[in-house]
Scaffold this motif. Structure first.
Motif, PDB file in Angstrom:
ATOM      1  N   LYS A 128      34.130 -28.323 -15.645  1.00  0.00           N
ATOM      2  CA  LYS A 128      35.283 -28.230 -16.634  1.00  0.00           C
ATOM      3  C   LYS A 128      36.726 -27.635 -15.839  1.00  0.00           C
ATOM      4  O   LYS A 128      37.709 -28.168 -16.052  1.00  0.00           O
ATOM      5  N   LYS A 129      36.377 -26.537 -15.025  1.00  0.00           N
ATOM      6  CA  LYS A 129      37.587 -26.086 -14.277  1.00  0.00           C
ATOM      7  C   LYS A 129      38.027 -26.916 -13.341  1.00  0.00           C
ATOM      8  O   LYS A 129      39.481 -27.168 -13.288  1.00  0.00           O
ATOM      9  N   PHE A 130      37.374 -27.603 -12.453  1.00  0.00           N
ATOM     10  CA  PHE A 130      37.866 -28.492 -11.545  1.00  0.00           C
ATOM     11  C   PHE A 130      38.673 -29.691 -12.331  1.00  0.00           C
ATOM     12  O   PHE A 130      39.748 -30.033 -11.720  1.00  0.00           O
ATOM     13  N   ARG A 131      38.215 -30.261 -13.302  1.00  0.00           N
ATOM     14  CA  ARG A 131      38.721 -31.292 -14.007  1.00  0.00           C
ATOM     15  C   ARG A 131      40.193 -30.743 -14.687  1.00  0.00           C
ATOM     16  O   ARG A 131      40.985 -31.430 -14.563  1.00  0.00           O
ATOM     17  N   ALA A 132      40.225 -29.577 -15.097  1.00  0.00           N
ATOM     18  CA  ALA A 132      41.586 -29.029 -15.327  1.00  0.00           C
ATOM     19  C   ALA A 132      42.269 -28.712 -14.494  1.00  0.00           C
ATOM     20  O   ALA A 132      43.573 -29.333 -14.531  1.00  0.00           O
ATOM     21  N   ILE A 133      41.865 -28.568 -13.101  1.00  0.00           N
ATOM     22  CA  ILE A 133      42.788 -28.240 -12.014  1.00  0.00           C
ATOM     23  C   ILE A 133      43.539 -29.742 -11.457  1.00  0.00           C
ATOM     24  O   ILE A 133      44.495 -29.922 -11.389  1.00  0.00           O
ATOM     25  N   THR A 134      42.527 -30.781 -11.718  1.00  0.00           N
ATOM     26  CA  THR A 134      42.961 -32.045 -11.210  1.00  0.00           C
ATOM     27  C   THR A 134      43.936 -32.850 -12.290  1.00  0.00           C
ATOM     28  O   THR A 134      44.803 -33.823 -11.722  1.00  0.00           O
ATOM     29  N   LYS A 135      43.607 -32.365 -13.342  1.00  0.00           N
ATOM     30  CA  LYS A 135      44.545 -32.747 -14.591  1.00  0.00           C
ATOM     31  C   LYS A 135      46.048 -32.431 -14.128  1.00  0.00           C
ATOM     32  O   LYS A 135      47.133 -32.911 -14.132  1.00  0.00           O
ATOM     33  N   ASN A 136      46.115 -31.100 -13.615  1.00  0.00           N
ATOM     34  CA  ASN A 136      47.467 -30.514 -13.338  1.00  0.00           C
ATOM     35  C   ASN A 136      47.939 -30.688 -11.865  1.00  0.00           C
ATOM     36  O   ASN A 136      49.192 -30.574 -11.564  1.00  0.00           O
ATOM     37  N   PRO A 140      46.849 -33.298  -9.149  1.00  0.00           N
ATOM     38  CA  PRO A 140      46.154 -34.524  -9.003  1.00  0.00           C
ATOM     39  C   PRO A 140      45.738 -34.511  -7.368  1.00  0.00           C
ATOM     40  O   PRO A 140      44.282 -35.222  -7.475  1.00  0.00           O
ATOM     41  N   THR A 141      46.013 -33.958  -6.546  1.00  0.00           N
ATOM     42  CA  THR A 141      45.557 -33.845  -5.108  1.00  0.00           C
ATOM     43  C   THR A 141      44.603 -32.815  -4.702  1.00  0.00           C
ATOM     44  O   THR A 141      44.287 -32.637  -3.603  1.00  0.00           O
ATOM     45  N   ALA A 142      44.297 -32.054  -5.804  1.00  0.00           N
ATOM     46  CA  ALA A 142      43.209 -31.087  -5.575  1.00  0.00           C
ATOM     47  C   ALA A 142      42.058 -31.324  -5.028  1.00  0.00           C
ATOM     48  O   ALA A 142      41.531 -32.416  -5.346  1.00  0.00           O
ATOM     49  N   ILE A 143      41.475 -30.572  -4.136  1.00  0.00           N
ATOM     50  CA  ILE A 143      40.010 -30.832  -3.375  1.00  0.00           C
ATOM     51  C   ILE A 143      39.204 -29.764  -3.931  1.00  0.00           C
ATOM     52  O   ILE A 143      39.355 -28.663  -3.944  1.00  0.00           O
ATOM     53  N   CYS A 144      37.917 -30.442  -4.119  1.00  0.00           N
ATOM     54  CA  CYS A 144      36.826 -29.371  -4.442  1.00  0.00           C
ATOM     55  C   CYS A 144      35.888 -29.144  -3.328  1.00  0.00           C
ATOM     56  O   CYS A 144      35.364 -30.323  -2.693  1.00  0.00           O
ATOM     57  N   VAL A 145      35.784 -28.217  -2.660  1.00  0.00           N
ATOM     58  CA  VAL A 145      34.565 -27.955  -1.708  1.00  0.00           C
ATOM     59  C   VAL A 145      33.282 -27.618  -2.344  1.00  0.00           C
ATOM     60  O   VAL A 145      33.051 -26.940  -3.227  1.00  0.00           O
ATOM     61  N   GLU A 146      32.508 -28.980  -2.096  1.00  0.00           N
ATOM     62  CA  GLU A 146      30.997 -28.936  -2.749  1.00  0.00           C
ATOM     63  C   GLU A 146      30.032 -28.101  -1.963  1.00  0.00           C
ATOM     64  O   GLU A 146      30.125 -28.197  -0.692  1.00  0.00           O
ATOM     65  N   TRP A 147      29.265 -27.569  -2.740  1.00  0.00           N
ATOM     66  CA  TRP A 147      28.077 -26.955  -1.930  1.00  0.00           C
ATOM     67  C   TRP A 147      26.841 -26.846  -2.835  1.00  0.00           C
ATOM     68  O   TRP A 147      27.084 -26.746  -4.075  1.00  0.00           O
ATOM     69  N   LYS A 148      25.784 -26.569  -2.268  1.00  0.00           N
ATOM     70  CA  LYS A 148      24.709 -26.405  -3.058  1.00  0.00           C
ATOM     71  C   LYS A 148      23.739 -25.323  -2.282  1.00  0.00           C
ATOM     72  O   LYS A 148      23.953 -24.940  -1.256  1.00  0.00           O
ATOM     73  N   VAL A 149      22.939 -24.568  -3.175  1.00  0.00           N
ATOM     74  CA  VAL A 149      22.069 -23.646  -2.575  1.00  0.00           C
ATOM     75  C   VAL A 149      21.428 -23.628  -1.290  1.00  0.00           C
ATOM     76  O   VAL A 149      21.523 -23.051  -0.432  1.00  0.00           O
ATOM     77  N   GLU A 150      21.014 -24.825  -1.161  1.00  0.00           N
ATOM     78  CA  GLU A 150      20.209 -25.212   0.174  1.00  0.00           C
ATOM     79  C   GLU A 150      21.398 -25.634   1.434  1.00  0.00           C
ATOM     80  O   GLU A 150      20.562 -25.682   2.571  1.00  0.00           O
ATOM     81  N   ASP A 151      22.362 -25.615   1.105  1.00  0.00           N
ATOM     82  CA  ASP A 151      23.378 -25.813   2.095  1.00  0.00           C
ATOM     83  C   ASP A 151      23.721 -24.853   3.284  1.00  0.00           C
ATOM     84  O   ASP A 151      23.398 -23.501   2.819  1.00  0.00           O
ATOM     85  N   ASN A 152      24.268 -25.286   4.171  1.00  0.00           N
ATOM     86  CA  ASN A 152      24.524 -23.934   5.381  1.00  0.00           C
ATOM     87  C   ASN A 152      26.075 -23.676   4.972  1.00  0.00           C
ATOM     88  O   ASN A 152      27.030 -24.620   5.145  1.00  0.00           O
ATOM     89  N   ILE A 153      26.348 -22.643   4.122  1.00  0.00           N
ATOM     90  CA  ILE A 153      27.572 -22.350   3.658  1.00  0.00           C
ATOM     91  C   ILE A 153      28.400 -21.876   4.880  1.00  0.00           C
ATOM     92  O   ILE A 153      29.958 -22.535   4.809  1.00  0.00           O
ATOM     93  N   PHE A 154      27.983 -21.227   5.760  1.00  0.00           N
ATOM     94  CA  PHE A 154      29.143 -21.138   7.006  1.00  0.00           C
ATOM     95  C   PHE A 154      29.517 -22.283   7.545  1.00  0.00           C
ATOM     96  O   PHE A 154      30.843 -22.402   7.977  1.00  0.00           O
ATOM     97  N   GLU A 155      28.605 -23.450   7.495  1.00  0.00           N
ATOM     98  CA  GLU A 155      28.882 -24.755   8.247  1.00  0.00           C
ATOM     99  C   GLU A 155      30.118 -25.356   7.189  1.00  0.00           C
ATOM    100  O   GLU A 155      31.256 -25.901   7.817  1.00  0.00           O
ATOM    101  N   ILE A 156      29.968 -25.352   5.904  1.00  0.00           N
ATOM    102  CA  ILE A 156      30.867 -25.805   4.868  1.00  0.00           C
ATOM    103  C   ILE A 156      32.305 -25.016   5.035  1.00  0.00           C
ATOM    104  O   ILE A 156      33.215 -25.678   5.039  1.00  0.00           O
ATOM    105  N   ILE A 157      32.311 -23.871   5.107  1.00  0.00           N
ATOM    106  CA  ILE A 157      33.527 -23.162   5.271  1.00  0.00           C
ATOM    107  C   ILE A 157      34.260 -23.465   6.772  1.00  0.00           C
ATOM    108  O   ILE A 157      35.534 -23.568   6.620  1.00  0.00           O
TER     109      ILE A 157
END
Length: 176
Positions: A21-29, A31-48
């Motif tokens: 809901k938060k990211f949908r609200a952000i993109t409504k206001n 539109p060029t917003a980016i969401c950095v997606e991650w999951k528990v099993e991901d290497n977070i340092f690599e995503i950062i």
């Protein structure tokens, strides 16, 4: 800062996604917003690191928004950008400082090593949902009030009568 020309980068919390809901609200206001997606099993340092590589270039008016666990990750991204001469605004939504701020001991152990001590603050706005039942908002408030003494004019604390998910998040976008 030109409000119409900001690049918003959102990092969601645990078990959330770009469909939140938060990211949908952000993109409504924003539109060029980016969401950095991650999951528990991901290497977070690599995503950062990958996010840093994407953002270190010519992007101006950068705003990083992090929610809960994503707040810690957004802080890490801002720190990496700052260390390399790139400024940004940081918006934290009930950020997970460390697992001692949680009411329940249910944080996935494989993520513990990806949480780093948040110990420097620049151009930071903290939204605290004071009805949070996941994180101790009063402990968060005390933490950031102490940080304000070290980082003068760098941290704004905004208390709202909302919960961990910030059900009224869209109304807060005007304050970002």
């Amino acid at each position: 800062m030109d409000l119409d020309n900001r690049q918003i980068v959102y990092i969601h919390g645990l078990y959330s996604s770009k469909n939140s809901k938060k990211f949908r609200a952000i993109t409504k206001n924003f539109p060029t917003a980016i969401c950095v997606e991650w999951k528990v099993e991901d290497n977070i340092f690599e995503i950062i690191q990958n996010s840093y590589n994407l953002l270190k270039g010519e992007i101006k008016n950068l705003v990083l928004i992090g929610s809960s666990t994503g707040g810690n990750f957004a802080w890490q991204l801002q720190k990496k950008l700052l260390e390399n001469g790139k400024s940004s605004q940081l918006i934290l939504l009930n950020p997970l400082i460390d697992i001692t701020f949680k009411f329940l001991d249910d944080f996935p152990s494989q993520l513990n090593s990806y949480l780093v001590p948040m110990n420097i603050f620049v151009n930071t706005k903290v939204f605290l949902g004071m009805k949070d039942k996941v994180l101790d908002a009063y402990k968060l408030k005390k933490f950031f009030e102490i940080q304000q003494k070290s980082f003068i004019n760098q941290i704004d604390i905004i208390e709202v009568e909302d919960n961990h998910r910030f059900d009224n998040f869209e109304s807060l976008l005007l304050l970002i």
